[in-house]
Design an enzyme around this catalytic site. Sequence first.
Site, PDB file in Angstrom:
ATOM      1  N   ASP A 168       0.921  -1.067   0.543  1.00  0.00           N
ATOM      2  CA  ASP A 168      -0.018  -0.473  -0.354  1.00  0.00           C
ATOM      3  C   ASP A 168       0.815   1.578   0.087  1.00  0.00           C
ATOM      4  O   ASP A 168       1.573   1.466   1.458  1.00  0.00           O
ATOM      5  CB  ASP A 168      -0.566  -0.042   1.186  1.00  0.00           C
ATOM      6  CG  ASP A 168      -1.774   1.020   1.082  1.00  0.00           C
ATOM      7  OD1 ASP A 168      -3.061   0.895   0.763  1.00  0.00           O
ATOM      8  OD2 ASP A 168      -1.599   2.609   1.660  1.00  0.00           O
ATOM      9  N   GLU A 210      -4.484   2.275  -4.221  1.00  0.00           N
ATOM     10  CA  GLU A 210      -3.113   2.607  -3.791  1.00  0.00           C
ATOM     11  C   GLU A 210      -2.709   0.954  -3.719  1.00  0.00           C
ATOM     12  O   GLU A 210      -1.397   1.451  -3.255  1.00  0.00           O
ATOM     13  CB  GLU A 210      -2.545   3.424  -3.608  1.00  0.00           C
ATOM     14  CG  GLU A 210      -2.565   3.984  -1.542  1.00  0.00           C
ATOM     15  CD  GLU A 210      -4.438   4.216  -1.812  1.00  0.00           C
ATOM     16  OE1 GLU A 210      -4.455   4.587   0.169  1.00  0.00           O
ATOM     17  OE2 GLU A 210      -5.119   4.271  -2.463  1.00  0.00           O
TER      18      GLU A 210
END
Length: 202
Positions: free
Chosen positions: A56, A99
């Site tokens: 992430d 993301e």
Amino acid sequence: RLLRLLKHAGGEALLESLEFADELTGLANRKRWQAQVAQGLADPLADECRAVVLFDLDHFKQINDRFGHQAGDQVLREVAALLQAEAAPGDKLARCGGEEFALLLARYDRATVVADVQRMLQRLAEHPFFPPAAGSGAPVWAGGTSFERVTHRFEDTAPAALESDTTRRMPVTASAGLAVVQPRSTFADLMNQADVALYEAK
């Protein structure tokens, strides 16, 4: 009706790509990756260490807020290409949304898994990410490096060289959570364990 028309026109490959690939990065999407992990879990464990890793990007919202969504999309494309370049041929990499990226990998032992994941994180931290130059309406590749194999997978020609604003380097780092596959592991178990580890890493 659209499915029948596509099949009639010989577009099954394109349809499958659109259904199982992430449009922005060209990687597998979460649906396809889940199927790949499920298939991997069905295979008996060999003398190797398999693991699920969740990546992430840190403070990604700040990149979008400061440099714009075009720059954010550019970062996601480049991260996808960098992770793909660092992964082994048998690894399964996907963008799970936003993301977040996911990886299923197999190595000799746990120490090698951890070392390879740390190397990927270091590679991302060291890569020069630059936002698009002012007035540019198209993606710009950091340091002049183009990743056509990911972003132009349906085109035969490479994009023209574009310029980036090298005076404003974007700081990009990522955190990762890792879950080692056990004999009775399920997809839900692995994702939960990796997610908890990712939260702790953050």
